[in-house]
Every structure is written in structure tokens, then in C-alpha cells.
Design an enzyme around this catalytic site. Structure first.
Site, PDB file in Angstrom:
ATOM      1  CG  ASP A 187      27.349  17.252 140.640  1.00 32.24           C
ATOM      2  OD1 ASP A 187      27.761  17.251 141.827  1.00 32.24           O
ATOM      3  OD2 ASP A 187      28.102  17.834 139.960  1.00 32.24           O
TER       4      ASP A 187
ATOM      5  CG  ASP B  98      27.598  15.419 134.822  1.00 29.39           C
ATOM      6  OD1 ASP B  98      27.973  14.738 135.858  1.00 29.39           O
ATOM      7  OD2 ASP B  98      26.827  16.557 134.855  1.00 29.39           O
TER       8      ASP B  98
ATOM      9  CD  GLU C 286      -1.773 -13.521 118.452  1.00 32.30           C
ATOM     10  OE1 GLU C 286      -3.142 -13.555 118.638  1.00 32.30           O
ATOM     11  OE2 GLU C 286      -1.099 -14.412 118.772  1.00 32.30           O
TER      12      GLU C 286
ATOM     13  CG  ASN D 153      -7.711 -21.391 126.725  1.00 27.71           C
ATOM     14  OD1 ASN D 153      -8.567 -21.816 127.445  1.00 27.71           O
ATOM     15  ND2 ASN D 153      -7.592 -20.587 125.826  1.00 27.71           N
TER      16      ASN D 153
ATOM     17  CG  ASN E 199      -5.347 -16.499 120.355  1.00 30.86           C
ATOM     18  OD1 ASN E 199      -5.141 -16.398 121.591  1.00 30.86           O
ATOM     19  ND2 ASN E 199      -4.393 -16.278 119.467  1.00 30.86           N
TER      20      ASN E 199
ATOM     21  CG  ASP F 269      -4.466 -11.880 121.268  1.00 29.16           C
ATOM     22  OD1 ASP F 269      -4.155 -11.967 122.426  1.00 29.16           O
ATOM     23  OD2 ASP F 269      -4.201 -12.808 120.439  1.00 29.16           O
TER      24      ASP F 269
ATOM     25  CG  ASP G 213      23.623  20.131 134.576  1.00 29.91           C
ATOM     26  OD1 ASP G 213      24.847  19.844 135.004  1.00 29.91           O
ATOM     27  OD2 ASP G 213      23.032  20.991 135.104  1.00 29.91           O
TER      28      ASP G 213
END
Length: 890
Positions: free
Chosen positions: A362, A636, A320, A700, A725, A729, A632
Site C-alpha cells: 500500500d 491487508d 549429510e 570423486n 568426507n 563436511d 499493516d
């Protein structure tokens, strides 16, 4: 900022225009006179006053398209519950409440809320940071405004400050900032591919070219076909114009289409990778959870508690925090890049940079210093000729389009202005603007009120095609094949020296034969005067940067409109090995399959049109590459949209900046190297989390399966598994700030679901072995297998499970020996150590007793230390074998 992007140039050319909806007032303005339009908008040809413009801006809002929708903060918070993992946890919580497990349901909700809150805070901070960074990339518009003194003047304002009634000045390279009606035009060509899908630019006029036609019903009217309207999102290819703004922001046609086809974007490699990993974890959960439920149900006969336990296992398998970790990494990467003067407009492009295998660019300004020097001005035989320079000066001076670096170099000879008495002797009559098909442009001037002169300047091959004569030693003679051969030889000699060559030609027209609206077909029968040759010296840093990119697995390909000889010479200067060359004409003659094979082994693509550049990039992508493009200019824009990640610079034309994902405040390949490495570091840290979380959670579950087969009670309570858990986390959120070993960023990083699945299947069972060893200690040494000691057993595994999976982060985050050859980042060290302390202390606290934990005997920690130490050593040994077999670690 707006961002316009199509999925591929082929798709852009083939797709049908979207269903248009345009404001009736906008369409009515096209069929009304200029006076009527200005009167209805409450403006004049001199523009709005500063105060009136400010009042309109406050009243109608800024000229911005709402791409995401401006929603309240409360809704921004609650919409995060729509994340697939979060939605799954919410369902599991409701089931827990329904089955009477209020504690479990409440804890799952706590986990969900923490996850959502952290993601909301991260997104809010990210949006605010990105808004501040984007403000540094300024797209401006030239408008006419009336000062307090009543004087009309040109003024540069940010695009977002344009209001209805503004009079805007347009020239080549400008974005059309709003829906506008033309007031005056001069050879104005506009690219509308973002709206209509048409690749070629169309000419726009100040008047309708269908004078007798009234508009069809609004539901069928295609406003891109109306010749005196230009629409937001399109861009000027050549020519100039003035226009009045009819609609801004969401009221424009582009605004009405933001949630339709135009704003749709194909999935990037990063998006596809995240989706594949999510489904991998979900498939694992769907497979494992029913097995856990059935094993515990049959072995213990308590189907209700077994079901709750299976739900907890499902939660344990759900990453999560993945969205939070991704958002934290990308935001940190964007901020880090801003310190290198790089602005990230699309966050996910950071990951695409990390995966980039090919950089197309270029040569001008990238390999060279971006400062053109006019080296020579020669006649057709290669002799110095001042008259050639004079013609070139008049052409560059009088053209109204976007002046490029070549024009700037010519205009530096300002002494010619006085010598030719330009202001007194010449008057501009007309102009035939540059386009990438003809590759030339012409101005027509009236000389001393005696004759018109058409002065043309452009690429040599294209110029020779419209020349019938040549001036040789002051005499005009027919342009014979022999002379053409001599001309080509002179040009080739200069190209081989790295000089870029333009041809200059002219045609004198008597006033009685002159017209005042010249067109392309007037560029015939010209007299070739000679050449102007330019040098753009290479950057000192270019060779080093190219070498650094190639060492890091990024091949560089040059896509240029210049010729092959000049490009080859510059590649030699910067030590870029040229494996093959393809010309634009050759690209055009190939089908998609042939081109896909050819682009892989080609380094230089010369004399390309803008659409050919985009086609080359599309072919590289189809060949399995992640492609970046650095550009640029106007030419392009299609390539920037086609690339996986478009890179531009703050000095680029508007259309290039708006089409780019990343904007650099200085054009340098060295900066590109830096941002590529930053992208790889971000990707590596995200993969760290995914691999560690996946292998830990899978281990686990295997442990639970093994325990369910021989234990008569649950090895850990559902609520305890959820808390375990959650704490794990939380310890992983700071992984975004963890340093990455140099070995892990030497190659492009792409998402490899197979590698992650292999890692999970490889490391998971190892952790289960040591979990089972812990069970043995608890079962036979601590004797926590008796009826009254089940809580001790569960508390012991709670501590071991959380300590092992948190401690092992140090082992898995690097291929090296942790703390000896590679240290974790400070934030990660603090968060993991804190969680491990909490794990050891929690069973001895009142909070621990509330979830069923009890104190464990002190001797258990002695055995636990040995198990954890052995586990770390086993991981290190197995890590060496894994690397020797599969090479890739993180």
C-alpha cells in the site's frame, strides 16, 4: 505466536470447512444465559482479580497453541535421525556392520552422530533465538481486571496470558485471542475465513438468533454458525464487543485443528528447491554407486570389499551436512535482521525474500510519511466550510471502530469539542460500522434531545450513491446530474494535487420517526455537506529505496483502496513510473487467465477490496513471480496470507502481525531493501555449499570409476573415504559466515536445479583430471603401485583428495580472483586451513595408521604442490569461460 495462512484466496473460498471438534462446555455456553456462563466460569462482568488470573495461568498454562508439540530434548535429538540423508547413512552403517566391516560402520555412525548433534544444537539455538525475537513482537489483548482495591479497570496484557474467565474488550483489527462467548456487541462483524473458508465477514450478537433451537449432536455442530460464539484465530473486521473467555490454547477449536488443514502450508519456492536438489543428488548416487560396485567387483574379484567401497562412495555422495548448513544460514540471517529491527517469524521466509521478484505494498506509510494532515474542509462547490469539519469531527469522535489515520487527523481539531459542546449536546445512539464493500461508516447521535442525526463519512463515489440532496450556500437542494458533475470536478482537482478526499453527508431524523437500531438501509436520502481533504506527504527516503529495489531486480506494485488520481500523484512524487493502472472493478470482471496476463504490466491497482488484493497477488504468483506483500491494516490480512512472504510492522493491527512472516519494528522501504539483501546473502551461501559439495563429490566418484578400470587394488579404503568426507563436511559448516560478492546479490535468487546439475557436471570432471594426474605421480614417480606400496598410494590420494576439494572452496566461492579481489570470511578460512593441516598430518599420526594411512615420501608434497597450483589456475580459467557462457556462478 500463532500464524494463520491459507494457500490461496481461491482455495480459501472453495475449500470445505474442516471437521470441527469443539469442547462441549464451549457449545453449552452458547445456549446458556450470561449469568449461568459467568457462574460456571467463576467470573463476573467486572473481570477476574489479578491474583485469580495469575493462579489460573499457572494452573492451566499459557494461551498458546502447540503447533510443533512440546517434546523432550532427548526426543528432539533422536527425531533428527528421520532426515532422508541421515536415514540413508544409518542404513549404510547397518549394512557395513552386517558385512563385518565394523570400523566402517562405526565411522559412518560417528558421521551421523556429528551431523545430527550439530543439527540438534543449531535447531535448539535457533528455536531459543526465535522465541526471544518473537517476544519483541507483542500482540496484546484488552481485558477487565479487578485490582487489589476492588476496582475494575481495562488492562493490556500479552495474548499468551489470557485465561479462562477473562472478560475481554474487542474492536476492529483485534484477533480473537481464544474461544469466547459474547456478552455485549455493537455492530460486530468477524472474519472467520481461516476456519470456515467463507470470504465475507459475519455478524455476531450477544444472543442466539435461533432462540428455539437446541444444538444438534456435537459431531455435526458447526460452531462458526453459532451467532454468539467467536473462535480463536478469527478477527474483528468492524464494531466492538465484550466477551468472556471459554477456552484457551490447545483446548480451543483452533488448537484441535493445528495438525489438520488449517496449519497446512503449501511448499514455498525454497522448499521445492531443496527437494529438487536432494533428489538430484540421490539420483546421481543411485546411478553411480552400482557402476562403482560392478567395476571393482569384476576387475578385482573381491566382491565383499567392492561392496563396502561402493557403500562408502554412496556416503561420499550424500550431503549429510546440508540441513546443518541451511539451519546455520537461516539462524544467522534472522539474528542479522534483528539488528536491523526486523523480526523473522518463519525462518524459511528469509530465503523467500532472497527470491522475491515483486513487492506489493500500500502507499500509506510506505511511500508516504504515515502522518495524515487535514488540509481542507470544503462545501460541494469547493469553498471552505467549517460546518463540514464539524460533521466530520462528530463522525470520527463517536465511532467505536478502529480509528484510522484520517480520523486521527480530524480529531486533532480538538477545539471543536468545546465549540460544539459535544459532551452536553450530543449522545451517541448507534453506529453503522465501516466495511470494505460500502467504503463508508455512519454514526447516529441525538442532538440536544430533539432529533437524531445520521452522520456519514466515506469514499466519494460510494457516498454519492446514497445522497439525494446537497447543501449549497446553506440551502438544501436536490442532487442533480449537473451538481454531481461539479462535485466530481472538485474531487478530481484535489486528487490531482495528491489530496485524499472523503465526502461527508448527514440526515436529520425527528424523534417520533427515529429508531434505535439503525442498519445499512438507513443510509439513504442523505444530504451531501461537502468534503474533507487530506495530505500524506511522501517520505524523503521512498524514492531512493524504490530505485534500489528496482536496481536489484524487484519490481514494486502499489495495491491500494484509494483512487487512481491520488495514487498516480504520489507515485510521481517518489519517481515510481506507472506503466498501467487497474481498478478493483476491472479486476473483478477478469477471469484468472486475463488477470494473470494483466498484472505483469500493471504498476498501480487502485480501489481494491481486501479480497481483490489477495487475488492480484495470486495472479502474480501464477505468472511465475515470488511475491512479497507489505501491509499493516485489517484490509491487508488476506494479501499477507496469500503472498510468498508477508511483511508487516509492529504497529500493525493484530491480524496483520499474526499473518505476517516478517515483522519490522519500523515501516520503511529502506528496511525492506536491507532484508531482501540479507535473504539473498543467505541463499547465496547455501547454494555455495550445494554446488561445491555436489561437484566435489561427483568428481570423486568419476575418479573412482576411472581408477577402478585400471587399478588392481582400491585407490582408497572405504574407511579412509568416509574420514575424508567427514573432514570436508566439517570444514564447510562455517560457510554461513562467508561474505558474498556484491555481484551475486544484484538479482533475485531462486533455486535452479538445472544450474546446480550443470555446475556439478562441469566442475566434477575437471577435479577428476587432476586426481588422475595424482595417480600418475603416485604410480610412476613414487612407484606406489607395487604390492607393498598400496597403502602409500591410498594415503597419497587421501591427502590430495582432501586438500584439493577443501582448497578449491576458495576458488568456487566467488566469481572473482580469490584473495586478490575477494577474501573468504574468517571462520571459513580458519576451518578450511585447519582441515587441510589435518589432512597433511594425519598419515603421519597414530590415528591415521588406525585407518590404514601411512607416511608418504616428502618428495610427494613437491609434486602435490604443483598439481594443486595447476588445478587452481585451471579452475580460474574455466570459471571465466563458464561465466561468459552461462553468466550465473553462485
Amino acid at each position: 505466536m500463532l500464524s494463520f495462512r491459507t494457500r490461496s484466496i481461491g482455495a480459501a473460498q472453495r475449500r470445505k470447512p474442516p471437521s470441527f471438534r469443539i469442547r462441549p462446555q464451549t457449545l453449552d455456553a452458547a445456549y446458556s444465559s450470561v449469568e449461568e456462563v459467568l457462574h460456571s466460569l467463576g467470573t463476573t462482568e467486572q473481570g477476574l482479580s489479578d491474583q485469580e488470573a495469575q493462579d489460573r495461568l499457572l494452573k492451566r498454562g499459557s494461551n498458546e497453541v502447540t503447533l510443533k508439540g512440546k517434546v523432550p530434548l532427548v526426543w528432539q535429538f533422536f527425531r533428527n535421525f528421520g532426515n532422508p540423508f541421515v536415514a540413508l547413512l544409518c542404513v549404510l552403517s547397518l549394512i557395513s556392520f552386517f558385512l563385518g566391516n565394523a570400523q566402517g560402520g562405526f565411522l559412518i555412525l560417528v558421521m551421523v552422530t556429528i551431523s545430527v548433534l550439530m543439527r540438534f544444537v543449531q535447531e535448539y539455538r535457533s528455536d531459543r533465538t526465535m522465541a526471544e525475537l518473537r517476544a519483541l513482537v507483542g500482540t496484546t489483548v484488552t481485558v477487565l481486571r479487578i485490582s487489589d482495591k476492588g476496582e475494575s479497570r481495562r488492562q493490556e496484557i500479552p495474548l499468551r496470558e489470557v485465561v479462562v474467565g477473562d472478560i475481554i474488550i474487542l474492536s476492529a483489527g483485534d484477533m480473537i485471542p481464544a474461544d469466547v462467548r459474547m456478552l455485549s456487541t455493537r455492530d460486530l462483524f468477524v472474519s472467520q475465513s481461516v476456519l470456515s473458508g467463507e470470504a465475507l465477514p459475519v455478524e455476531k450478537f450477544e444472543t442466539l438468533h435461533e432462540p428455539n433451537r437446541r444444538p444438534r449432536p456435537l459431531t455435526r455442530e458447526d460452531p462458526t454458525e453459532v451467532s454468539n460464539l467467536c473462535l480463536m484465530g478469527t478477527n474483528v473486521v468492524s464494531g466492538t464487543a465484550t466477551a468472556v473467555v471459554l477456552a484457551t490454547g490447545d483446548a480451543t477449536l483452533f488448537g484441535s485443528l493445528t495438525r489438520k488443514a488449517i496449519t497446512q502450508r503449501g511448499l514455498t519456492s525454497f522448499d521445492r528447491g531443496i527437494n529438487q536438489i536432494s533428489w538430484l543428488l540421490i539420483r546421481s548416487m543411485v546411478l553411480m554407486v552400482p557402476i562403482v560396485f560392478l567395476l571393482n567387483g569384476f576387475s578385482k574379484g573381491e566382491w565383499g570389499s567392492s561392496f563396502l567401497f561402493a557403500l562408502s562412495v554412496a556416503v561420499g555422495l550424500t550431503p549429510e551436512m546440508l540441513p546443518v548448513v541451511i539451519a546455520a544460514n537461516l539462524t544467522r540471517g534472522a539474528i542479522a535482521m534483528s539488528r536491523n529491527r526486523v523480526i523473522v517469524k518463519r525462518l524459511n521466509s528469509i530465503e523467500d525474500l532472497g527470491a522475491m521478484t515483486v513487492l506489493c505494498t500500500d502507499k500509506t506509510g510506505t511511500l508516504t510519511i504515515d502522518r495524515i494532515i487535514l488540509e481542507r474542509h470544503l462545501d460541494v462547490l469547493g469553498n471552505e466550510d467549517d460546518e463540514v469539519l464539524e460533521y466530520a469531527y462528530l463522525n470520527s469522535y463517536f465511532q467505536s471502530g478502529l480509528k484510522n489515520l484520517l480520523d486521527t487527523a480530524i480529531l486533532e481539531h480538538g477545539e471543536l469539542h468545546e465549540a460544539l459542546r459535544v459532551s452536553e449536546s450530543y449522545r451517541k445512539v448507534d453506529e453503522i460500522p465501516f466495511d470494505f464493500g460500502r467504503r463508508r461508516m455512519s454514526v447516529i447521535v441525538e442532538k440536544e434531545k430533539q432529533q437524531h442525526e445520521l452522520i456519514c463519512k466515506g469514499a466519494v463515489e460510494e457516498m454519492l450513491s446514497v445522497c439525494s440532496f446537497a447543501r449549497v450556500r446553506g440551502e438544501i437542494i436536490p442532487l442533480s446530474p449537473q451538481l454531481v458533475s461539479q462535485v466530481s470536478q472538485v474531487r478530481s482537482e484535489m486528487n490531482e494535487k495528491g489530496l485524499r478526499v472523503l465526502a461527508v453527508a448527514y440526515k436529520q431524523i425527528d424523534l417520533e420517526d427515529a429508531n434505535y437500531q439503525y442498519r445499512i438501509n438507513d443510509e439513504t436520502g442523505l444530504v451531501l455537506a461537502g468534503f474533507v481533504a487530506f495530505l500524506d506527504p511522501p517520505k524523503e527516503s521512498a524514492a531512493e529505496a524504490l530505485s534500489a529495489l528496482q536496481q536489484r531486480g524487484v519490481s514494486v506494485k502499489i495495491l491500494t483502496g484509494d483512487n487512481e488520481l491520488v495514487t498516480r500523484r504520489i507515485c510521481q512524487w517518489v519517481d515510481l513510473e506507472v506503466d498501467g493502472v487497474l481498478l478493483g472493478s476491472e479486476v473483478e470482471s477478469m477471469d484468472d487467465r486475463e488477470l494473470r496476463r494483466a498484472v505483469v504490466s500493471t504498476t498501480v491497482f487502485a480501489k481494491l477490496t481486501p479480497l481483490q488484493k489477495a487475488r492480484v497477488i495470486s495472479a502474480l504468483k501464477l505468472a511465475g513471480n515470488t511475491v512479497g506483500y507489505l501491509g499493516d491494516g485489517i484490509n491487508d490480512a488476506p494479501a499477507l496470507r496469500e503472498a510468498d512472504v508477508g511483511i508487516s510492522v509492529d504497529t500493525a493491527v493484530d491480524v496483520a502481525k499474526e499473518g505476517a512472516d516478517i515483522v519490522m519494528l519500523e515501516k520503511s522501504l529502506t528496511t525492506v531493501v536491507d532484508v531482501v539483501m540479507e535473504g539473498r546473502r543467505n541463499s547465496a551461501n547455501i547454494v555455495k555449499y550445494v554446488k561445491m559439495a555436489a561437484s566435489s563429490n561427483f568428481g570423486n566418484v568419476l575418479t573412482v570409476l576411472g581408477a577402478s578400470a585400471f587399478l588392481s587394488f582400491l585407490p582408497i579404503l572405504p574407511l579412509q573415504l568416509l574420514v575424508q568426507n567427514l573432514l570436508y563436511d566439517i570444514s564447510q559448516i562455517t560457510i554461513a559466515f562467508d561474505p558474498v560478492d556484491p555481484e551475486d546479490v544484484v538479482k533475485p535468487r531462486s533455486w535452479q536445479t538445472q544450474s546446480i546439475g550443470r555446475f556439478m557436471l562441469f566442475l566434477g570432471p575437471l577435479s577428476s583430471l587432476f586426481d588422475l594426474a595424482t595417480f600418475g605421480i603416485l604410480f610412476w614417480v613414487i612407484e606406489a603401485n607395487t604390492g607393498g606400496q598400496h597403502a602409500v598410494f591410498q594415503s597419497g590420494w587421501f591427502i590430495e583428495g582432501l586438500l584439493s576439494q577443501t582448497l578449491i572452496v576458495y576458488m568456487l566461492r566467488t566469481r572473482k580472483i580469490p584473495f586478490v579481489q575477494s577474501w573468504p570470511g574468517g571462520p571459513l578460512l580458519i576451518s578450511t586451513v585447519t582441515v587441510m593441516i589435518v589432512a597433511a598430518v594425519l598419515p603421519f599420526s597414530t590415528i591415521g595408521s588406525a585407518i590404514g594411512l601411512v607416511p608418504v615420501p616428502p618428495v610427494y608434497f613437491f609434486w602435490l604442490g604443483g598439481i594443486l597450483l595447476t588445478y587452481c589456475l585451471a579452475v580460474q580459467v574455466l570459471k571465466k569461460w563458464y561465466l561468459s557462457r552461462f553468466k550465473n556462478w553462485i
